[in-house]
Design an enzyme around this catalytic site. Structure first.
Site, PDB file in Angstrom:
ATOM      1  CB  SER A  36      34.773  57.153  67.091  1.00  0.00           C
ATOM      2  OG  SER A  36      34.847  55.797  67.491  1.00  0.00           O
ATOM      3  CG  ASP A 327      32.742  56.564  75.095  1.00  0.00           C
ATOM      4  OD1 ASP A 327      33.429  55.545  74.887  1.00  0.00           O
ATOM      5  OD2 ASP A 327      32.495  57.402  74.197  1.00  0.00           O
ATOM      6  CG  HIS A 330      35.479  55.926  72.146  1.00  0.00           C
ATOM      7  ND1 HIS A 330      34.109  56.079  72.141  1.00  0.00           N
ATOM      8  CD2 HIS A 330      35.838  55.724  70.845  1.00  0.00           C
ATOM      9  CE1 HIS A 330      33.653  55.978  70.892  1.00  0.00           C
ATOM     10  NE2 HIS A 330      34.688  55.754  70.094  1.00  0.00           N
TER      11      HIS A 330
END
Length: 362
Positions: A36, A327, A330
């Protein structure tokens, strides 16, 4: 996966440097593999919960819309793409837009939730595991051969930059996902790290055998210091000792493995980015880099805004540039830019055996 701290004058200098690193003269193809941290939207096309295709993701992206990037704006591949002179970053491989001559720019095969191991991220269901990402890379080369022939395709791949970012999920979404996880019962932490490194080596050799000759490999960040882990494991805001131990074991062994591969091949095909140190600089002293906090996510809920997903119902900070983390897991776009600056021009404290600018000039 600390340098001396900057005074306010140096913050300005760093910001200026980030803005003015000259793009490398020759735009080349760019291929991205991993999780991600580098997924630019492949998971939008999959039946998975590991997605970033809804607001407020993308709030600072040029279109102000979510794209599948786990960021408020640009992610690390986007910024590297800028630096190497590409007019636009490579599209997600699963995007229907990626066809014809757009293929010659490269492709992003990354998928949120995946790890080095195939059993990492099983809770996310349908994600593109590493072996499949490499299968897609083979398929990509067949598609491009149909456009420009196999010889030119081989040259395009040989000259391309390849980024691979994987490994963090093998700890947070596997070994430490639940108490007494299957892998933690199977392996002590040191033995698990050795196993991961040996499996990662196989992936890198497969990349090499598929024609990759300029490969940037990033280590894990400081796993125990992200807001998600602070929310779940910290009592006084300190980083999780156990996850930090995992990163401290893993990252040096990754560098040694890469040195060994280069030695075996007889040239520097792989360079390693010490992303743990890059993160720790601004986690240890966020104010020196212009952040208000490195402990609280901009978007989230619960302690440190570190619990659950970032959604329209989450707490959302008004100024993302004040937060090192967008977040619970990240970095923000601003933090990503600092990381890429070190990848491009950092010293051997951050890059082994050389930084990306030197690597691509060879």
């Amino acid at each position: 996966m600390a340098s001396s701290y900057f005074n306010s004058f140096m913050i300005f200098g760093l910001a200026l440097a980030i803005l003015t690193v000259a793009p490398l003269a020759e735009a080349r193809a760019f291929f991205v593999f991993g999780d991600s941290l580098v997924d630019s939207g492949n998971n939008n096309y999959l039946a998975t919960t590991a997605r970033a295709d809804a607001p407020p993701y993308g709030i600072d992206y040029p279109t102000r819309r979510p794209t599948g990037r786990f960021s408020n704006g640009l992610n690390i591949p986007d910024i590297i793409s800028e630096q190497i002179g590409q007019s636009q970053p490579p599209f997600p491989y699963l995007s229907p837009v990626l066809k014809g001559h757009k293929l010659l720019n490269g492709a992003n095969f990354a998928s949120a939730g995946i790890g080095i191991l195939n059993d990492t991220g099983i809770q996310f269901l349908n994600i593109i595991r590493m072996f499949r990402q490499l299968d897609y890379f083979e398929e990509y080369q067949r598609r491009v051969s149909g456009l420009i022939g196999s010889q030119k395709t081989g040259e395009l791949v040989n000259k391309a930059l390849v980024l691979i970012t994987v490994g963090g999920n093998d700890f947070v979404n596997n070994y430490y996902l639940v108490p007494f996880s299957a892998r933690s019962r199977q392996f002590s932490l040191p033995d698990y790290v050795k196993y991961l490194i040996s499996e990662y080596r196989k992936l890198l050799m497969r990349l090499y055998n598929l024609g990759a000759r300029q490969v940037l490999v990033t280590g894990t960040g400081p796993l125990g210091c992200v807001p998600a882990e602070l929310a779940m494991r910290s009592t006084n805001g300190e980083c999780s000792e156990e996850l930090q131990r995992a990163a401290a074991l893993y990252n040096p062994q990754l560098v040694e493995m890469i040195k060994g591969l280069n030695s075996e091949i007889g040239e520097n095909v792989f360079i390693a980015a010490n992303t743990q140190q890059m993160h720790m600089d601004f986690i240890s002293d966020p104010q020196a880099y212009g952040f208000t906090t490195s402990k609280v996510a901009c978007c989230g809920q619960g302690p440190n805004n570190g619990l659950g997903l970032c959604t329209v119902l989450s707490n959302l900070c008004p100024d993302r540039d004040h937060y090192a983390f967008w977040d619970p897991f990240h970095p923000s776009e601003k933090a990503n830019r600092i990381i890429v600056q070190q990848i491009m021009s950092g010293s051997t404290q951050y890059m082994t055996p050389m930084n990306l600018t030197t690597f691509l000039a060879n």
